[in-house]
Design a protein around this motif. Structure first.
Motif, PDB file in Angstrom:
ATOM      1  N   SER A   5      -2.336  -1.370   1.866  1.00  0.00           N
ATOM      2  CA  SER A   5      -3.629  -0.900   1.347  1.00  0.00           C
ATOM      3  C   SER A   5      -3.563  -0.715  -0.168  1.00  0.00           C
ATOM      4  O   SER A   5      -4.533  -0.974  -0.878  1.00  0.00           O
ATOM      5  CB  SER A   5      -4.032   0.417   2.002  1.00  0.00           C
ATOM      6  N   GLN A   6      -2.386  -0.294  -0.643  1.00  0.00           N
ATOM      7  CA  GLN A   6      -2.228  -0.144  -2.101  1.00  0.00           C
ATOM      8  C   GLN A   6      -2.386  -1.497  -2.796  1.00  0.00           C
ATOM      9  O   GLN A   6      -3.083  -1.626  -3.798  1.00  0.00           O
ATOM     10  CB  GLN A   6      -0.850   0.414  -2.441  1.00  0.00           C
ATOM     11  N   LEU A   7      -1.725  -2.515  -2.239  1.00  0.00           N
ATOM     12  CA  LEU A   7      -1.809  -3.842  -2.870  1.00  0.00           C
ATOM     13  C   LEU A   7      -3.233  -4.387  -2.784  1.00  0.00           C
ATOM     14  O   LEU A   7      -3.749  -4.984  -3.728  1.00  0.00           O
ATOM     15  CB  LEU A   7      -0.822  -4.825  -2.220  1.00  0.00           C
ATOM     16  N   LYS A   8      -3.873  -4.157  -1.654  1.00  0.00           N
ATOM     17  CA  LYS A   8      -5.244  -4.625  -1.478  1.00  0.00           C
ATOM     18  C   LYS A   8      -6.149  -3.989  -2.553  1.00  0.00           C
ATOM     19  O   LYS A   8      -6.962  -4.665  -3.177  1.00  0.00           O
ATOM     20  CB  LYS A   8      -5.743  -4.247  -0.074  1.00  0.00           C
ATOM     21  N   GLN A   9      -5.938  -2.694  -2.755  1.00  0.00           N
ATOM     22  CA  GLN A   9      -6.743  -1.987  -3.748  1.00  0.00           C
ATOM     23  C   GLN A   9      -6.474  -2.525  -5.163  1.00  0.00           C
ATOM     24  O   GLN A   9      -7.412  -2.733  -5.940  1.00  0.00           O
ATOM     25  CB  GLN A   9      -6.393  -0.499  -3.694  1.00  0.00           C
ATOM     26  N   ILE A  10      -5.202  -2.788  -5.450  1.00  0.00           N
ATOM     27  CA  ILE A  10      -4.843  -3.334  -6.774  1.00  0.00           C
ATOM     28  C   ILE A  10      -5.571  -4.657  -6.998  1.00  0.00           C
ATOM     29  O   ILE A  10      -6.124  -4.919  -8.059  1.00  0.00           O
ATOM     30  CB  ILE A  10      -3.302  -3.550  -6.857  1.00  0.00           C
ATOM     31  N   ILE A  11      -5.583  -5.486  -5.973  1.00  0.00           N
ATOM     32  CA  ILE A  11      -6.171  -6.821  -6.121  1.00  0.00           C
ATOM     33  C   ILE A  11      -7.697  -6.773  -6.123  1.00  0.00           C
ATOM     34  O   ILE A  11      -8.352  -7.510  -6.859  1.00  0.00           O
ATOM     35  CB  ILE A  11      -5.622  -7.764  -5.013  1.00  0.00           C
ATOM     36  N   GLN A  12      -8.256  -5.872  -5.323  1.00  0.00           N
ATOM     37  CA  GLN A  12      -9.725  -5.862  -5.209  1.00  0.00           C
ATOM     38  C   GLN A  12     -10.421  -4.982  -6.241  1.00  0.00           C
ATOM     39  O   GLN A  12     -11.638  -5.074  -6.399  1.00  0.00           O
ATOM     40  CB  GLN A  12     -10.117  -5.433  -3.799  1.00  0.00           C
ATOM     41  N   SER A  13      -9.661  -4.137  -6.936  1.00  0.00           N
ATOM     42  CA  SER A  13     -10.324  -3.240  -7.893  1.00  0.00           C
ATOM     43  C   SER A  13     -10.889  -4.048  -9.069  1.00  0.00           C
ATOM     44  O   SER A  13     -10.461  -5.167  -9.337  1.00  0.00           O
ATOM     45  CB  SER A  13      -9.328  -2.203  -8.411  1.00  0.00           C
ATOM     46  N   GLN A  14     -11.828  -3.464  -9.750  1.00  0.00           N
ATOM     47  CA  GLN A  14     -12.464  -4.143 -10.883  1.00  0.00           C
ATOM     48  C   GLN A  14     -11.545  -4.165 -12.112  1.00  0.00           C
ATOM     49  O   GLN A  14     -11.752  -4.950 -13.026  1.00  0.00           O
ATOM     50  CB  GLN A  14     -13.788  -3.436 -11.251  1.00  0.00           C
ATOM     51  N   ASN A  15     -10.528  -3.281 -12.094  1.00  0.00           N
ATOM     52  CA  ASN A  15      -9.626  -3.214 -13.266  1.00  0.00           C
ATOM     53  C   ASN A  15      -8.623  -4.348 -13.253  1.00  0.00           C
ATOM     54  O   ASN A  15      -8.261  -4.853 -12.203  1.00  0.00           O
ATOM     55  CB  ASN A  15      -8.786  -1.924 -13.224  1.00  0.00           C
ATOM     56  N   LEU A  16      -8.152  -4.668 -14.453  1.00  0.00           N
ATOM     57  CA  LEU A  16      -7.029  -5.592 -14.562  1.00  0.00           C
ATOM     58  C   LEU A  16      -5.758  -4.803 -14.258  1.00  0.00           C
ATOM     59  O   LEU A  16      -5.520  -3.752 -14.842  1.00  0.00           O
ATOM     60  CB  LEU A  16      -6.962  -6.154 -15.988  1.00  0.00           C
ATOM     61  N   SER A  73      14.534   0.191  -1.402  1.00  0.00           N
ATOM     62  CA  SER A  73      14.847   0.960  -2.615  1.00  0.00           C
ATOM     63  C   SER A  73      13.607   1.304  -3.433  1.00  0.00           C
ATOM     64  O   SER A  73      13.716   1.876  -4.511  1.00  0.00           O
ATOM     65  CB  SER A  73      15.834   0.186  -3.482  1.00  0.00           C
ATOM     66  N   SER A  74      12.426   0.945  -2.933  1.00  0.00           N
ATOM     67  CA  SER A  74      11.202   1.230  -3.698  1.00  0.00           C
ATOM     68  C   SER A  74      10.109   1.693  -2.750  1.00  0.00           C
ATOM     69  O   SER A  74      10.200   1.493  -1.537  1.00  0.00           O
ATOM     70  CB  SER A  74      10.751  -0.033  -4.437  1.00  0.00           C
ATOM     71  N   SER A  75       9.059   2.287  -3.339  1.00  0.00           N
ATOM     72  CA  SER A  75       7.956   2.727  -2.466  1.00  0.00           C
ATOM     73  C   SER A  75       6.617   2.128  -2.891  1.00  0.00           C
ATOM     74  O   SER A  75       5.584   2.491  -2.350  1.00  0.00           O
ATOM     75  CB  SER A  75       7.884   4.256  -2.459  1.00  0.00           C
ATOM     76  N   ILE A  76       6.646   1.242  -3.868  1.00  0.00           N
ATOM     77  CA  ILE A  76       5.397   0.575  -4.270  1.00  0.00           C
ATOM     78  C   ILE A  76       5.300  -0.780  -3.550  1.00  0.00           C
ATOM     79  O   ILE A  76       6.310  -1.308  -3.081  1.00  0.00           O
ATOM     80  CB  ILE A  76       5.310   0.409  -5.810  1.00  0.00           C
TER      81      ILE A  76
END
Ligand code: SPV
Ligand code: MG
Length: 299
Positions: A5-16, A73-76
Motif C-alpha cells: 500500500s505504501q508503494l501504491k501510494q507513492i506511485i499514485q500520489s500527485q507528488n513526485l 533488513s528494511s521496512s520500506i
C-alpha cells in the motif's frame, strides 16, 4: 501501512517521489536510514554485486535470495527490477507469488526478450517483446497477485530500441489496458526530448516512472513540471561503492599499511550498528541468562 500500500501510494500520489537503488541487505538498510520512501532492487546492481552481467546470468531464485535479505533488513517498500519476468507469462506469475511471500511491494517488467541485456548496451540490436505476449504476461501477473495493492509496472523499451513516439505510446496504452499499475518510460538520450514528447501525448492515463541515469543533468524540477510520478535513482549506490572499493584497495595495496586510511572509512562499530549487533546482545541477556555480560568479544 502494508509495504504494498505504501508503494501504491507513492506511485499514485500527485507528488513526485524518489526511490533509490540497493542490491543487498546492507545497502537496502542504508537507503531506508537515509530517508527514502522506497527501494529499487536493480537488476544491474544485483548482478554486478554478484560479479555477473546484466543478462539474466543470475537465476531468478538467486535474485529472490538477495531480495529476501533486502526485505528482512528494511521496512520500506521494495520495487523489484524483474527484467522480462524471467521467461513467459507462467514464469512471471510464479515470480509474483514468490515476491508476495517475501513482502516485496511490486515488480517492474520490461518489454524485451529473455535473456535480456542492459538497456545501455547495444540497445538498438535488442528486439522488443511481442505486444500481445507482453500484455498476456501483465494480465497473468495481475490475476495472480493475492494482495490488491501489489504493483506491476510495465516498462516500455521502445525508445531504447530505436523506435519512435508512436511505438512507445501504442505499447504503453496496450500495457495500461492489460492492467499495469504504472508505465516506466525509458530513454538513453542525454536530454528530455523523448520523455517530454511521451508525457505530452500520454496525458496522465497512468502514473509514469522514469530512470534518469543518462539524462542526469536535467534538473529535477523539470520532472515535476512534466507530472512524472516516480524517479528511480537506479544504480548509484553500486557505482559509489565500486569507486570507494577501487580507491581503498589501491591505497592499501600501494601503502601496505592502514595508517592513512582508518579514519577515511566506516568504523567497525558502524558495521556492527548496521548489523544490529546490540539487538543480539540484548536478546542474549533476555533469552540466554547464563551469558555473562562481559563474556565474549567487546562490542
Ligand atoms: C536497472 O537498474 O537494472 C535498470 C535500470 O534496469 S537501467 O540499468 O537504466 O536499465
Ligand atoms: Mg535492469
Amino acid at each position: 501501512m502494508k509495504k504494498t500500500s505504501q508503494l501504491k501510494q507513492i506511485i499514485q500520489s500527485q507528488n513526485l517521489d524518489f526511490i533509490m537503488e540497493a542490491h543487498s541487505g546492507l545497502s537496502a538498510k542504508i537507503v531506508e536510514e537515509t530517508g527514502f520512501k522506497g527501494i529499487w532492487a536493480s537488476g544491474l546492481s544485483i548482478s554486478a554485486a554478484m560479479g555477473l552481467r546484466d543478462n539474466n546470468e543470475a537465476s531468478w531464485t538467486q535474485v529472490l535470495e538477495v531480495l529476501e535479505f533486502m526485505s528482512d533488513s528494511s521496512s520500506i517498500p521494495i520495487l523489484l527490477d524483474g527484467d522480462t519476468g524471467y521467461g513467459n507469462f507462467n514464469n512471471a506469475r510464479r515470480l509474483v507469488s514468490k515476491l508476495e511471500q517475501r513482502q516485496i511491494a511490486g515488480v517492474c517488467i520490461e518489454d524485451k526478450q529473455f535473456p535480456k541485456t542492459n538497456s545501455f548496451i547495444n540497445s538498438t540490436a535488442q528486439p522488443l517483446a511481442d505486444i500481445d505476449e507482453f500484455c498476456g504476461k501483465i494480465k497473468a501477473m495481475k490475476d495472480t497477485q493475492l494482495d490488491d495493492d501489489f504493483i506491476v509496472v510495465a516498462r516500455v523499451e521502445a525508445f531504447i530500441s530505436g523506435w519512435g513516439l508512436e511505438e512507445a505510446l501504442q505499447r504503453a496504452e496496450a500495457y495500461r489496458r492489460a492492467g499495469a499499475d504504472a508505465v516506466l518510460i525509458h530513454s538513453k538520450r542525454p536530454d528530455l526530448v523523448e520523455i517530454e514528447s511521451f508525457m505530452k501525448e500520454w496525458g496522465g492515463r497512468l502514473p509514469v516512472v522514469i530512470v534518469p541515469t543518462k539524462y542526469y543533468s536535467i534538473p529535477t524540477k523539470r520532472f515535476q513540471e512534466l507530472k512524472i510520478s516516480l524517479v528511480i535513482w537506479a544504480n548509484h549506490n553500486l557505482r559509489a561503492s565500486i569507486d570507494a572499493m577501487q580507491k581503498i584497495s589501491s591505497q592499501i595495496f600501494k601503502e601496505e599499511s592502514l595508517v592513512h586510511i582508518e579514519n577515511s572509512i566506516a568504523s567497525v562499530e558502524e558495521v556492527f550498528r548496521l548489523q544490529r549487533a546490540e539487538e543480539l546482545q540484548a536478546a542474549e541477556q533476555k533469552y540466554f541468562p547464563s551469558m555473562k555480560k562481559d563474556s565474549g568479544e567487546d562490542l
